[in-house]
Design an enzyme around this catalytic site. Sequence first.
Site, PDB file in Angstrom:
ATOM      1  N   GLY A 269       0.822  -1.105   0.146  1.00 48.95           N
ATOM      2  CA  GLY A 269      -0.059  -0.059   0.012  1.00 48.95           C
ATOM      3  C   GLY A 269       0.930   1.222   0.007  1.00 48.95           C
ATOM      4  N   HIS A 319      -6.135   9.764 -11.799  1.00 46.13           N
ATOM      5  CA  HIS A 319      -7.291  10.644 -12.359  1.00 46.13           C
ATOM      6  C   HIS A 319      -8.037  11.149 -11.500  1.00 46.13           C
ATOM      7  CE1 HIS A 319      -7.872   6.152 -12.424  1.00 46.13           C
ATOM      8  NE2 HIS A 319      -9.178   6.673 -11.992  1.00 46.13           N
ATOM      9  N   HIS A 442     -20.289  -3.113 -34.420  1.00 45.42           N
ATOM     10  CA  HIS A 442     -20.070  -4.757 -34.508  1.00 45.42           C
ATOM     11  C   HIS A 442     -18.540  -4.820 -35.550  1.00 45.42           C
ATOM     12  CE1 HIS A 442     -20.335  -8.952 -34.829  1.00 45.42           C
ATOM     13  NE2 HIS A 442     -20.307  -8.824 -36.184  1.00 45.42           N
TER      14      HIS A 442
HETATM   15  C1  LIG Z   1       4.007   1.542  -9.652  1.00 45.12           C
HETATM   16  C2  LIG Z   1       2.655   2.456  -9.560  1.00 45.12           C
HETATM   17  C3  LIG Z   1       1.690   2.491 -10.619  1.00 45.12           C
HETATM   18  C4  LIG Z   1       0.821   3.139 -10.545  1.00 45.12           C
HETATM   19  N1  LIG Z   1      -0.129   3.159 -11.648  1.00 45.12           N
HETATM   20  C5  LIG Z   1      -1.468   3.710 -11.524  1.00 45.12           C
HETATM   21  C6  LIG Z   1      -2.198   3.565 -12.670  1.00 45.12           C
HETATM   22  O1  LIG Z   1      -2.205   3.053 -13.613  1.00 45.12           O
HETATM   23  N2  LIG Z   1      -3.392   4.535 -12.740  1.00 45.12           N
HETATM   24  C7  LIG Z   1      -3.584   5.539 -11.818  1.00 45.12           C
HETATM   25  O2  LIG Z   1      -4.629   6.152 -11.693  1.00 45.12           O
HETATM   26  N3  LIG Z   1      -2.834   5.499 -10.490  1.00 45.12           N
HETATM   27  C8  LIG Z   1      -1.637   4.845 -10.477  1.00 45.12           C
HETATM   28  N4  LIG Z   1      -0.818   4.877  -9.581  1.00 45.12           N
HETATM   29  C9  LIG Z   1      -1.287   5.952  -8.565  1.00 45.12           C
HETATM   30  C10 LIG Z   1      -0.717   7.349  -8.837  1.00 45.12           C
HETATM   31  O3  LIG Z   1       0.687   7.355  -9.283  1.00 45.12           O
HETATM   32  C11 LIG Z   1      -1.058   8.446  -7.870  1.00 45.12           C
HETATM   33  O4  LIG Z   1      -2.223   8.205  -7.320  1.00 45.12           O
HETATM   34  C12 LIG Z   1      -1.002   9.662  -8.178  1.00 45.12           C
HETATM   35  O5  LIG Z   1       0.598   9.828  -8.678  1.00 45.12           O
HETATM   36  C13 LIG Z   1      -1.125  10.730  -7.158  1.00 45.12           C
HETATM   37  O6  LIG Z   1      -0.940  11.781  -7.673  1.00 45.12           O
HETATM   38  P1  LIG Z   1      -0.660  13.390  -6.742  1.00 45.12           P
HETATM   39  O7  LIG Z   1      -0.768  14.277  -7.478  1.00 45.12           O
HETATM   40  O8  LIG Z   1      -1.566  13.351  -5.632  1.00 45.12           O
HETATM   41  O9  LIG Z   1       0.704  12.590  -5.973  1.00 45.12           O
HETATM   42  P2  LIG Z   1       2.118  12.342  -6.727  1.00 45.12           P
HETATM   43  O10 LIG Z   1       2.219  11.946  -8.135  1.00 45.12           O
HETATM   44  O11 LIG Z   1       2.807  11.431  -5.689  1.00 45.12           O
HETATM   45  O12 LIG Z   1       3.069  13.689  -6.508  1.00 45.12           O
HETATM   46  C14 LIG Z   1       3.601  14.546  -5.514  1.00 45.12           C
HETATM   47  C15 LIG Z   1       4.683  15.122  -5.913  1.00 45.12           C
HETATM   48  O13 LIG Z   1       5.155  16.253  -4.702  1.00 45.12           O
HETATM   49  C16 LIG Z   1       6.184  16.289  -4.889  1.00 45.12           C
HETATM   50  N5  LIG Z   1       6.580  16.675  -3.250  1.00 45.12           N
HETATM   51  C17 LIG Z   1       6.313  16.372  -2.129  1.00 45.12           C
HETATM   52  N6  LIG Z   1       6.433  16.945  -1.056  1.00 45.12           N
HETATM   53  C18 LIG Z   1       6.973  17.989  -1.766  1.00 45.12           C
HETATM   54  C19 LIG Z   1       7.675  19.520  -1.026  1.00 45.12           C
HETATM   55  N7  LIG Z   1       7.475  19.477   0.314  1.00 45.12           N
HETATM   56  N8  LIG Z   1       7.975  20.085  -1.804  1.00 45.12           N
HETATM   57  C20 LIG Z   1       7.840  19.795  -3.174  1.00 45.12           C
HETATM   58  N9  LIG Z   1       7.356  18.875  -3.747  1.00 45.12           N
HETATM   59  C21 LIG Z   1       7.260  18.094  -2.938  1.00 45.12           C
HETATM   60  C22 LIG Z   1       6.927  14.844  -4.946  1.00 45.12           C
HETATM   61  O14 LIG Z   1       8.199  14.965  -5.347  1.00 45.12           O
HETATM   62  C23 LIG Z   1       5.991  14.364  -6.118  1.00 45.12           C
HETATM   63  O15 LIG Z   1       6.359  14.658  -7.491  1.00 45.12           O
HETATM   64  C24 LIG Z   1       0.441   4.171  -9.524  1.00 45.12           C
HETATM   65  C25 LIG Z   1       1.376   4.337  -8.592  1.00 45.12           C
HETATM   66  C26 LIG Z   1       2.369   3.562  -8.454  1.00 45.12           C
HETATM   67  C27 LIG Z   1       3.781   3.722  -7.282  1.00 45.12           C
END
Ligand SMILES: Cc1cc2nc3c(=O)[nH]c(=O)nc-3n(C[C@H](O)[C@H](O)[C@H](O)COP(=O)(O)OP(=O)(O)OC[C@H]3O[C@@H](n4cnc5c(N)ncnc54)[C@H](O)[C@@H]3O)c2cc1C
Length: 463
Positions: A269, A319, A442
Site C-alpha cells: 500500500g 485521475h 460490430h
Molecule cells: C507503480 C505505480 C503504478 C501506478 N499506476 C497507476 C495507474 O495505472 N493509474 C492510476 O490512476 N494511478 C496509478 N498509480 C497511483 C498514482 O501514481 C497516484 O495516485 C498519483 O500519482 C497521485 O498524484 P498526486 O498528484 O496526488 O501525487 P504524486 O504523483 O505522488 O506527486 C506528488 C509530488 O509532490 C512532490 N513533493 C512532495 N513533497 C514536496 C515538497 N515538500 N516540496 C515540493 N515537492 C514535493 C513529490 O516529489 C511528487 O513529485 C500508481 C502508483 C504506483 C506507485
Amino acid sequence: MAETFDVIVIGAGPGGYVCAIRAAQLGFKVACVEKRATLGGTCLNIGCIPSKALLQSSENFEEAAHGFKEHGINIGEIKLDLAKMQARKGEVVAANTKGIEFLFKKNKVTWIKGAAKFTGAHEVEVEGKAYTAKHIVIATGSDSVPLKGVEVDEKRIVTSTGALELDKVPGHMVVIGGGVIGLELGSVWRRLGAEVTVIEFLDKITPTMDGEISKSFQQILTKQGFKFKLGHKVTSAKADSKGVTLTVEPAKGGAAETVKADVVLLAIGRYAYTEGLSLAAAGVETDERGRVKIDNHFQTNVPGVYAIGDVVAGAMLAHKAEEEGVALAEILAGQAGHVNYGAIPSVVYTWPEVAAVGQTEEELKAAGVTYKVGKFPFMANGRARAMGATDGFVKLLSEKETDRLLGAHIIGPDAGGLIAECTMALEFGASAEDVARTCHAHPTLSEVVKEAALAADGRPIHI
Ligand SMILES: Cc1cc2nc3c(=O)[nH]c(=O)nc-3n(C[C@H](O)[C@H](O)[C@H](O)COP(=O)(O)OP(=O)(O)OC[C@H]3O[C@@H](n4cnc5c(N)ncnc54)[C@H](O)[C@@H]3O)c2cc1C
C-alpha cells in the site's frame, strides 16, 4: 521580500500539475513547487507511466513467445534485451515529464524547483527563499508503506520504484501484497521469465474489488503461472549476496516457514506523504492515518490552504487527483468545481485487464439495496474470439426498481477502455436499458457491455 503568487501548488504530480494549469487557465498567477528533478510526480516518474511501458513491452514479449503461433506466425527464437526495454521505458517517461514542462511554459506556470516547507499559513520557503500566496494547495502525494522486518534496499528487497528498475529477470520474485501494484509488476516479471509468488495477509487478492471478479482474476492469474499464498504474513526478509530469505506465518497464527527469493517486491500500500512540509507551522491538521484533513471544498482547517490527490483520503489514483485539481482551481475562481466520487473508474493493467466503476455486489448487499445483475462473457463475443482473448466477462449491477446503473465490473481484454462508457452511463444516471438500447459497433468488445446490459433484463441475444 517574499515573491507573491495568487496560487502556489506544492507537488507537481497529476493532482498538482493539473491544478496549476487549470488555475493558470482561469487567470491566476500560479507557481508549482516540485522537489524532484522532473515534473509529473509519482505517476509519470515512478508509477502509472513507467509501469505501463513495461507492461506493454512484457506483453509484447509474451505474445511473440507464446501467442503468435496460433495466428500462423512463426518467428523462431525470441530473445529478451532487457537493457533496451528499460531504456525505452526511460524514453517514454522523459517524453511525458518534458511534456508537463512544456505545458507549464505554455500556461505561464512558474516551476519553483526544490522542497517547500510552510513557514506560516500563507507562506512557504523553498531553498531559503520565501514565497507567499492567497491560496496554497498541498499536493505532495504518497509513498510506499514500509513493513517491519523487511528493509528495502531497492536492489533485492524493492518497492515498486526498484521493481521498475531491475536489470536482470529474477529467478523467483516474491510479491508481498496482493494489490494492484504488486499484481501489475508481478505480471511484468512473470512474463519476462520469473516465477512469481504473491503472499497476501487477507484470504483474497484485490480485496476492494467485486468478489466474483476478484475470484475469477485469481483463477486466471494462477493459470498464467502466478502462485498465491493467501492468509499469510511476512514477518521478516533478510537479504544477502545470494538472495532473500523470508519468514512467513499464517495470518491467524501458527508455525512459521521459510521462503527463498531472488527479489522481494514490497507492495502493501501507499501512505500520504507530508514529510518535511512543516504542516505544523501552518497549523494544518492530519487524520489518524497522516492524511491532510479537508472539507467538501478541499479546504484544510486553515482558510486558504487546500489539499488534493493521494495526500488526502480517497482512492489513490492519478485521475482522481486530476479531477480534484480541476475542481479546486474552479472553486478558487468562484465556479462550481465538483468531483463525483461515485463515478471514479479503477483499472488493473494486467492481462486480462480488470476495471470497475460504482458499487460492488458486496457493497449493495451491505447497504440493503435490491439490484439486478447482468453478465456476459467475452467467450461469446466475435471480436474477442478473433483476437484470441476470450477470458473474462462484464458484470453490470442496476437498481431493481428503477434499473439505474449502480456498478460496472469488467475482467477481460481492454477492460480499461470499456469501463469509460460505463463511467459515462453512471455519471449521466443512465439505466441498464439505456446502455442496452445504445447502438454498439460490430464487431467490437464493447458489444459485451451492451449484452451484459441486455442480460440485466434477462434478454441477451448472443448467448
Ligand atoms: C507503480 C505505480 C503504478 C501506478 N499506476 C497507476 C495507474 O495505472 N493509474 C492510476 O490512476 N494511478 C496509478 N498509480 C497511483 C498514482 O501514481 C497516484 O495516485 C498519483 O500519482 C497521485 O498524484 P498526486 O498528484 O496526488 O501525487 P504524486 O504523483 O505522488 O506527486 C506528488 C509530488 O509532490 C512532490 N513533493 C512532495 N513533497 C514536496 C515538497 N515538500 N516540496 C515540493 N515537492 C514535493 C513529490 O516529489 C511528487 O513529485 C500508481 C502508483 C504506483 C506507485
